[in-house]
Scaffold this active site. Structure first.
Site, PDB file in Angstrom:
ATOM      1  N   GLU A  78       0.831  -1.209   0.000  1.00 28.79           N
ATOM      2  CA  GLU A  78       0.000   0.000   0.000  1.00 28.79           C
ATOM      3  C   GLU A  78       0.866   1.259   0.000  1.00 28.79           C
ATOM      4  O   GLU A  78       2.090   1.189   0.202  1.00 28.79           O
ATOM      5  CB  GLU A  78      -0.911   0.006   1.233  1.00 28.79           C
ATOM      6  CG  GLU A  78      -0.153   0.008   2.549  1.00 28.79           C
ATOM      7  CD  GLU A  78      -0.897   0.697   3.685  1.00 28.79           C
ATOM      8  OE1 GLU A  78      -1.422   1.799   3.478  1.00 28.79           O
ATOM      9  OE2 GLU A  78      -0.911   0.131   4.792  1.00 28.79           O
ATOM     10  N   LYS A 125      -5.453  10.569   0.767  1.00 30.16           N
ATOM     11  CA  LYS A 125      -5.669   9.217   1.312  1.00 30.16           C
ATOM     12  C   LYS A 125      -6.915   8.642   0.613  1.00 30.16           C
ATOM     13  O   LYS A 125      -8.005   9.190   0.731  1.00 30.16           O
ATOM     14  CB  LYS A 125      -5.877   9.306   2.828  1.00 30.16           C
ATOM     15  CG  LYS A 125      -6.103   7.981   3.520  1.00 30.16           C
ATOM     16  CD  LYS A 125      -6.310   8.163   5.019  1.00 30.16           C
ATOM     17  CE  LYS A 125      -6.891   6.933   5.662  1.00 30.16           C
ATOM     18  NZ  LYS A 125      -7.342   7.161   7.046  1.00 30.16           N
ATOM     19  N   ASP A 157     -16.959   4.438  13.854  1.00 32.18           N
ATOM     20  CA  ASP A 157     -15.713   4.409  13.082  1.00 32.18           C
ATOM     21  C   ASP A 157     -15.180   2.981  12.941  1.00 32.18           C
ATOM     22  O   ASP A 157     -14.533   2.446  13.836  1.00 32.18           O
ATOM     23  CB  ASP A 157     -14.659   5.321  13.717  1.00 32.18           C
ATOM     24  CG  ASP A 157     -13.480   5.552  12.785  1.00 32.18           C
ATOM     25  OD1 ASP A 157     -13.405   4.868  11.737  1.00 32.18           O
ATOM     26  OD2 ASP A 157     -12.634   6.397  13.109  1.00 32.18           O
ATOM     27  N   SER A 198     -13.078   0.752  10.038  1.00 36.95           N
ATOM     28  CA  SER A 198     -12.321   0.943   8.800  1.00 36.95           C
ATOM     29  C   SER A 198     -12.913   0.165   7.634  1.00 36.95           C
ATOM     30  O   SER A 198     -13.353  -0.979   7.783  1.00 36.95           O
ATOM     31  CB  SER A 198     -10.871   0.505   9.007  1.00 36.95           C
ATOM     32  OG  SER A 198     -10.170   0.604   7.786  1.00 36.95           O
ATOM     33  N   ASP A 252     -11.174  -1.082   5.540  1.00 31.78           N
ATOM     34  CA  ASP A 252     -10.245  -2.207   5.350  1.00 31.78           C
ATOM     35  C   ASP A 252     -10.928  -3.547   5.632  1.00 31.78           C
ATOM     36  O   ASP A 252     -10.706  -4.536   4.931  1.00 31.78           O
ATOM     37  CB  ASP A 252      -9.036  -2.093   6.299  1.00 31.78           C
ATOM     38  CG  ASP A 252      -8.143  -0.908   5.989  1.00 31.78           C
ATOM     39  OD1 ASP A 252      -8.414  -0.178   5.007  1.00 31.78           O
ATOM     40  OD2 ASP A 252      -7.175  -0.701   6.740  1.00 31.78           O
ATOM     41  N   LYS A 255      -3.159  -2.126  15.910  1.00 26.48           N
ATOM     42  CA  LYS A 255      -2.694  -1.252  16.990  1.00 26.48           C
ATOM     43  C   LYS A 255      -3.785  -1.105  18.025  1.00 26.48           C
ATOM     44  O   LYS A 255      -4.959  -1.178  17.685  1.00 26.48           O
ATOM     45  CB  LYS A 255      -2.443   0.131  16.418  1.00 26.48           C
ATOM     46  CG  LYS A 255      -1.052   0.329  16.026  1.00 26.48           C
ATOM     47  CD  LYS A 255      -0.910   1.683  15.428  1.00 26.48           C
ATOM     48  CE  LYS A 255      -0.431   1.533  14.040  1.00 26.48           C
ATOM     49  NZ  LYS A 255      -1.343   0.878  13.141  1.00 26.48           N
TER      50      LYS A 255
HETATM   51  N1  PSU Z   1      -2.015   1.582  10.389  1.00 23.79           N
HETATM   52  C1  PSU Z   1      -0.678   1.849  10.391  1.00 23.79           C
HETATM   53  N2  PSU Z   1      -0.146   2.587   9.422  1.00 23.79           N
HETATM   54  C2  PSU Z   1      -0.904   3.070   8.405  1.00 23.79           C
HETATM   55  C3  PSU Z   1      -2.295   2.767   8.381  1.00 23.79           C
HETATM   56  C4  PSU Z   1      -2.810   2.031   9.381  1.00 23.79           C
HETATM   57  O1  PSU Z   1       0.028   1.431  11.287  1.00 23.79           O
HETATM   58  O2  PSU Z   1      -0.357   3.749   7.532  1.00 23.79           O
HETATM   59  C5  PSU Z   1      -3.132   3.239   7.224  1.00 23.79           C
HETATM   60  C6  PSU Z   1      -3.365   2.080   6.256  1.00 23.79           C
HETATM   61  O3  PSU Z   1      -3.304   2.579   4.941  1.00 23.79           O
HETATM   62  C7  PSU Z   1      -4.768   1.636   6.588  1.00 23.79           C
HETATM   63  C8  PSU Z   1      -5.403   2.959   6.920  1.00 23.79           C
HETATM   64  O4  PSU Z   1      -5.423   0.983   5.531  1.00 23.79           O
HETATM   65  O5  PSU Z   1      -4.415   3.647   7.660  1.00 23.79           O
HETATM   66  C9  PSU Z   1      -6.674   2.809   7.707  1.00 23.79           C
HETATM   67  O6  PSU Z   1      -7.310   4.034   7.787  1.00 23.79           O
HETATM   68  P1  PSU Z   1      -8.767   4.134   8.415  1.00 23.79           P
HETATM   69  O7  PSU Z   1      -8.605   3.808   9.860  1.00 23.79           O
HETATM   70  O8  PSU Z   1      -9.144   5.574   8.176  1.00 23.79           O
HETATM   71  O9  PSU Z   1      -9.620   3.188   7.672  1.00 23.79           O
HETATM   72 MN    MN Z   2     -12.436   5.429   9.908  1.00 24.22          MN
END
Ligand code: PSU
Ligand code: MN
Length: 308
Positions: free
Chosen positions: A31, A92, A144, A146, A148, A165
């Site tokens: 990514e 992003k 919230d 993700s 993902d 994390k």
């Molecule tokens: N966790 C990390 N480093 C990152 C991300 C997550 O330790 O760079 C990034 C990844 O690209 C992940 C995104 O897909 O954050 C998730 O964002 P969100 O929580 O907004 O879905």
């Molecule tokens: Mn989010």
């Protein structure tokens, strides 16, 4: 649904990735939000390049994905990596951002969610990153969760990462994946790793001791027609892992500050990541770098078996 025919109009493969895909050589997707929004310059660039090299040394071809001037790129040049590492004009990009960024000729860094989309369209079976997005703490109020997780559930691809994390709710993230039917494995442990540390207190479904087994499981899952993704977690190396108290305190502080400042939506994760780096005086960044490289190594190994 994904449209492979139309995708050809929008995509550009690097020569290295094109050759690998045409000849069924192992390819590992990477990514780019981790580069643009996940780490500061110049460590972001160094790490991106080092991960690519580790994958090459491991016998696979790295395919870092991004959108540059409206073109979806699979495999980046050094200049493009440098651009993503330094430019402020990189958005992003999640699923809902594609059409805007592509049609308007803009630049986008792919998250896990959007890298899965691109990897699937390109025919790539495995993807390496640092950490997966998940269900955020307090999600019952903020909603919230993700993207993902949805993309992982909807696409037959394997992700190798160092777990979640604890800026996230690891327990709820695992529950969510269970509901979606995504199997969760861990390498040489039965515990879900917590990114900066090896322990989260949560068990994964199964422990996997050999890269070959991971590939066999993935192949079987998809041959059975179970078209979900597979999450293969790989704990941070012992010598790089952080003190649990130190990192948890930093995360608490980052969460508090995010709340005070009213940070929300797609800003949340990048904000928390950079705050944690700041509060730990850069220690968390070193841990992050070590674990991504460790994942790249395992990713290349699994990819070799997966493309046999
Ligand atoms: N966790 C990390 N480093 C990152 C991300 C997550 O330790 O760079 C990034 C990844 O690209 C992940 C995104 O897909 O954050 C998730 O964002 P969100 O929580 O907004 O879905
Ligand atoms: Mn989010």
């Amino acid at each position: 649904m994904l449209d492979k025919e139309n995708f050809k109009k929008y995509v550009e493969f690097s020569p290295e990735v094109k050759d690998a895909l045409e000849n069924n050589k192992p390819v590992v997707a990477l990514e780019s939000t981790i580069i643009s929004h996940g780490m500061p310059y110049p460590k972001n660039l160094q790490t991106a390049k080092e991960c690519e090299d580790i994958i090459r040394k491991g016998g696979a071809v790295p395919a870092t994905t991004a959108i540059i001037n409206g073109k979806i790129k699979v495999g980046l040049t050094e200049e493009e990596l440098e651009f993503l590492s330094t430019s402020k004009d990189v958005i992003k990009t999640s699923r809902r951002d594609f059409a805007y960024i592509v049609s308007q000729g803009l630049n986008g860094a792919t998250t896990v969610a959007s890298t899965i989309i691109v990897a699937k369209l390109a025919g790539i079976k495995i993807f390496v990153t640092g950490g997966l997005g998940g269900v955020h703490r307090g999600a019952s109020e903020t909603f919230d969760i993700s993207r993902d997780l949805e993309e992982l559930a909807a696409n037959d691809i394997m992700i190798i990462c160092a777990g979640c994390k604890s800026i996230l709710d690891i327990g709820l993230t695992l529950e969510y994946l269970e509901t979606k039917g995504v199997p969760v494995f861990a390498y040489k442990t039965d515990e879900m790793p917590a990114f900066f540390t090896r322990h989260s207190g949560f068990k994964v479904d199964y422990k996997i001791d050999e890269a070959k087994d991971a590939a066999d499981i993935a192949r079987t899952q998809w041959n059975l027609g179970l078209k979900t993704g597979i999450l293969f977690t790989n704990p941070i190396p012992e010598q790089a892992s952080m003190d649990e108290k130190v990192i948890n305190k930093a995360i608490e502080k980052a969460l508090e500050e995010a709340k005070e400042k009213g940070i929300h939506g797609k800003e949340t994760t990048p904000f928390l990541l950079s705050k944690v780096v700041e509060v730990t005086g850069g220690k968390s960044l070193e841990a992050n770098i070590a674990l991504v490289k460790n994942n790249a190594k395992l990713g290349a190994e699994v990819a070799k078996y997966l493309y046999e």
